[in-house]
Scaffold this active site. Sequence first.
Site, PDB file in Angstrom:
ATOM      1  N   HIS A 159      -1.219   3.158   4.313  1.00  0.00           N
ATOM      2  CA  HIS A 159      -0.017   2.430   3.865  1.00  0.00           C
ATOM      3  C   HIS A 159       0.210   1.242   4.796  1.00  0.00           C
ATOM      4  O   HIS A 159      -0.027   1.331   5.994  1.00  0.00           O
ATOM      5  CB  HIS A 159       1.218   3.352   3.898  1.00  0.00           C
ATOM      6  CG  HIS A 159       2.329   2.866   3.041  1.00  0.00           C
ATOM      7  ND1 HIS A 159       3.232   1.919   3.468  1.00  0.00           N
ATOM      8  CD2 HIS A 159       2.671   3.164   1.770  1.00  0.00           C
ATOM      9  CE1 HIS A 159       4.095   1.682   2.504  1.00  0.00           C
ATOM     10  NE2 HIS A 159       3.781   2.404   1.452  1.00  0.00           N
ATOM     11  N   ASP A 203       1.199   8.518  -3.397  1.00  0.00           N
ATOM     12  CA  ASP A 203       0.302   8.732  -4.546  1.00  0.00           C
ATOM     13  C   ASP A 203      -0.643   9.908  -4.373  1.00  0.00           C
ATOM     14  O   ASP A 203      -1.329  10.293  -5.330  1.00  0.00           O
ATOM     15  CB  ASP A 203      -0.515   7.459  -4.788  1.00  0.00           C
ATOM     16  CG  ASP A 203       0.390   6.317  -5.243  1.00  0.00           C
ATOM     17  OD1 ASP A 203       0.472   5.306  -4.534  1.00  0.00           O
ATOM     18  OD2 ASP A 203       1.055   6.492  -6.273  1.00  0.00           O
TER      19      ASP A 203
END
Length: 429
Positions: free
Chosen positions: A305, A362
């Site tokens: 991320h 996700d």
Amino acid sequence: MADSAKLTYQDKTVELPVVVGSENEVGVDVSKLRAQTGIITLDDGYGNTGSCLSGITYIDGEKGILRYRGYPIEQLAEKSSFVEVSYLLIFGELPNADQLQEFREHLTQHQFIHESMRHHFEGFPPTAHPMAILSAMINAASCFQPQLMKFEDDASFADSVARLMSKVRTISAASYKQSIGQAIMYPRFDLRYTSNFLYMMYGRPNLDYEPDEDVVRALDQILILHADHEQNCSTSTVRMVGSSQANLWASVAAGVCALWGPLHGGANQAVIEMLTEISASGESCESFVRRVKDDPDTRLMGFGHRVYKSFDPRAKILKAACDKVLDKLGVQDPLLDIAIKLEETALKDEYFVARNLYPNVDFYSGIIMRAIGIPLNMFTVLFAIGRIPGWIANWREVHLNPKARIYRPRQIYTGETARDYVPVQQRQG
Ligand code: SDX
């Protein structure tokens, strides 16, 4: 004296004002840099660049903190609902009972799409990706109510919010039905937001279908967890488009397109494809992780991320929810076992540890969506439905900013320097 930063370039030093946010984040305001020095900043991917001041969502990537309008995501995920969280993000405060009831009624009132729009779905091939349909149909929906193109006051904004939030559900479910050749289902007046979406997805004209409460709760929590995430790629896109004073529907349609990419919202679909491939091939998690480290084109999807350099708090909540939801539904999914093994393997591996690569939102969301029967090509659509309130809140923040300017970054040119035109007869090669 407000704090400032000094920048020296060649024989010139300038003082630049510093902005400190409510969570003590510090930003150097370079808006006058070029005028004072002739130079600009350069920040590929904007990893070090704040595009705005915003009061909607706060993330601390080092501590794994995520708050919507100050409320911790863990509390909202456990105690709130997607409709209530949407109200909070868009209007800035948790609604009281009357406000919540009125918002719910507004969503129910505007859940239908114009009857003529139903024929638009026939214009798409059955294989059309529902994200392409969603983006196109959001713009199409606004064509049926031109008054939605501008907001004179809060009432017309609230009206457009309810219409957009409500219709994206109907559009998404209809695109799914069209793709499997089933009758498009009309929404019901007696069902709430998430239940109605499931009804429109799985109901049949000749079949009594009542959404399972556990499935409704699991999906509602997924929508809460996806509702906003400060200046991510798709939200920045919505703000960029909105900064030109494009209407809310056009801006959100652009956000859908940005979200579709596998590095962004499309990752939830890519994670399941990755886990399915590992499961089908029988490759060990250790071997797959080795491939990720050796091949720059192979990524561990659902990991990493830009902001979180520790656990994405949403991934933690979803991982816990996986066990609960699959257990409640009596679902055994071998992909969950592979995901857990992959996580364990990666978090012990220096390559991931050194790069602060952890599971993101996700990595586990797809496992739950599979368990509740959401088809793979609808995963990113669910992400989009969840993100609608965050996009609306950010678009509104741009729209209400009296000092708002069109987003127009600079560049450093690296192409050919000046040269004269050569008639085609004299060109080589
Ligand atoms: C979302 O911004 C948001 O808030 C997004 C989001 C939201 O709610 O809106 O949180 C939703 O989009 C989550 C992210 C979903 N995407 C994925 O899961 C795709 C896989 N992850 C990556 O591609 C990547 O981690 C990103 C895109 C998420 C972040 O990319 P960055 O910040 O540009 O990081 P990078 O590509 O520069 O990577 C830094 C290093 C590189 O190695 P080196 O060049 O230093 O050797 O880490 C490596 C990368 O190769 N790396 C990975 C990796 N992610 C980064 N290596 C293997 N697998 C990965 N997943």
